[in-house]
Structures are given as C-alpha cells and as structure tokens.
Design a protein around this motif. Structure first.
Motif, PDB file in Angstrom:
ATOM      1  N   ARG A 166       0.793  -1.231   0.086  1.00  0.00           N
ATOM      2  CA  ARG A 166      -0.098  -0.018  -0.091  1.00  0.00           C
ATOM      3  C   ARG A 166       0.847   1.249  -0.009  1.00  0.00           C
ATOM      4  NH1 ARG A 166      -4.464   0.634   4.244  1.00  0.00           N
ATOM      5  NH2 ARG A 166      -4.415   2.774   3.273  1.00  0.00           N
ATOM      6  N   ARG A 167       1.724   1.243   0.757  1.00  0.00           N
ATOM      7  CA  ARG A 167       3.036   2.458   0.962  1.00  0.00           C
ATOM      8  C   ARG A 167       3.298   2.688  -0.254  1.00  0.00           C
ATOM      9  NH1 ARG A 167       7.530   3.163   5.343  1.00  0.00           N
ATOM     10  NH2 ARG A 167       7.652   5.346   4.886  1.00  0.00           N
ATOM     11  N   ALA A 168       4.083   1.652  -1.128  1.00  0.00           N
ATOM     12  CA  ALA A 168       4.667   1.468  -2.278  1.00  0.00           C
ATOM     13  C   ALA A 168       3.826   2.134  -3.415  1.00  0.00           C
ATOM     14  CB  ALA A 168       5.087   0.502  -2.862  1.00  0.00           C
ATOM     15  N   ARG A 169       2.356   1.896  -3.255  1.00  0.00           N
ATOM     16  CA  ARG A 169       1.449   2.349  -4.486  1.00  0.00           C
ATOM     17  C   ARG A 169       1.202   3.924  -4.081  1.00  0.00           C
ATOM     18  NH1 ARG A 169      -3.391  -1.761  -4.592  1.00  0.00           N
ATOM     19  NH2 ARG A 169      -3.849  -0.360  -2.820  1.00  0.00           N
ATOM     20  N   GLY A 170       1.301   4.207  -2.754  1.00  0.00           N
ATOM     21  CA  GLY A 170       1.007   5.772  -2.712  1.00  0.00           C
ATOM     22  C   GLY A 170      -0.516   5.897  -2.042  1.00  0.00           C
TER      23      GLY A 170
END
Length: 186
Positions: free
Chosen positions: A179-183
């Motif tokens: 989720r963090r990598a997708r923003g």
C-alpha cells in the motif's frame, strides 16, 4: 592454481592423518624400515598392534627376533599389564602374544619388552595410550535445540498457533508495504 591448492590441502591432510593412525609402532633397528621396535641385544623387531590403544583395549605383540620355533616372554609392566607369553606361530616365524591395557592406565607412551626364551635377545617397542580411540567414527546422536516448537514446549497445537501468527504478521507486513509503495497512504 589457487583452486588446486585448496583441493590438495584437505586431501593431503586426510592422507597424512590416515597414515599416522594406521601405522604400527616401529622404531629404528637397522632393519631397513621393515620391522618395529628397538633391538637391545642381537637385533630383531617388536611389532605392537595397535600402536595406539585405549585403557581396557587389547594389544597384540609379535617378534621375529627369537627364531621361527622359539617362544618369548612379554613384559607390559610399564603400562601396568604385567608379563604375558609370546608363543611361536605360523606368521613368518613370529612369536606372538596379547595383553590388555589396564582400565586404570593413564595417557602416555610406554615401553613394551619381549625377552626370548633361548638366548639373550631382548627387543622393545613403544605403546601409546590415549583416552580417545583412534579410527572409531562417532555417529551424531540426540536432538538439537533450535528454538522451533513453541515457547512453552514442543506441543503441536502451540507450534501450529505460532506458525499461524507468523504467517498473519508476514502477510500484514507485506500488505502494508505494498500500500505504501502504491502511494495509498495510511
């Protein structure tokens, strides 16, 4: 070249170790390297097999110094085993006998003597006593404490619960990182 040296070093060490373990007790007697022991009077050899023994172990002593049909008396008093007979045998005209290293024997090198029944011939050889038997491979036994099996013991239910908790934590961590990598933010 470096790889060859790496391969040869363990092989050379293994050959040297095997040779040191398998050799009988031989000393200098002027016999061209064929025999064992030291001849004190009149020459001859004393073979001691095994050259390295453990307390309680059997030792065979043989000599050709007394002639093909002559007997001898062995003396293992230095190691605490006392006297023993060497009888004429069929093995290359050697007189042979056996004794046991006493269980109380301490590690060290002991002189073994054979005195011929006829004549003045006396031959000696060395016996090495160790606490660890040579050439006896030891197979691994027992279990290894790895930490797997639950905090309170090797209960299968607790182990399964611990594995499930680790799987949930790994899945949750992976989901949060994704989720963090997708923003998407938190």
């Amino acid at each position: 070249m470096r790889r060859t040296a790496r391969l040869l070093t363990p092989a050379a060490l293994a050959v040297a170790a095997a040779g040191a373990i398998a050799l009988p007790a031989y000393g200098a007697d002027g016999d061209g390297g064929r025999g064992g022991g030291r001849g004190d009077a009149g020459g001859g050899v004393l073979e001691i097999r095994p050259a390295t023994a453990v307390p309680g172990g059997p030792v065979t002593v043989s000599t050709t110094a007394c002639g093909g049909d002559a007997a001898a008396t062995g003396d293992a008093g230095a190691v605490g085993a006392g006297r023993f007979p060497l009888a004429p045998g069929t093995d290359r005209g050697a007189a042979a006998g056996e004794f046991r290293v006493p269980p109380s024997a301490q590690p060290g090198t002991y002189e073994i003597v054979a005195q011929c029944a006829r004549g003045e011939r006396r031959v000696t050889g060395d016996l090495v006593v160790t606490l660890v038997a040579a050439r006896q491979p030891v197979a691994p036994r027992g279990s290894v404490k790895t930490g797997v099996g639950g905090a309170l013991g090797p209960d299968p239910v607790q182990t399964a619960a611990g594995v499930a908790a680790l799987a949930v934590a790994a899945a949750g961590g992976t989901w949060l990182l994704h989720r963090r990598a997708r923003g998407d933010g938190m």
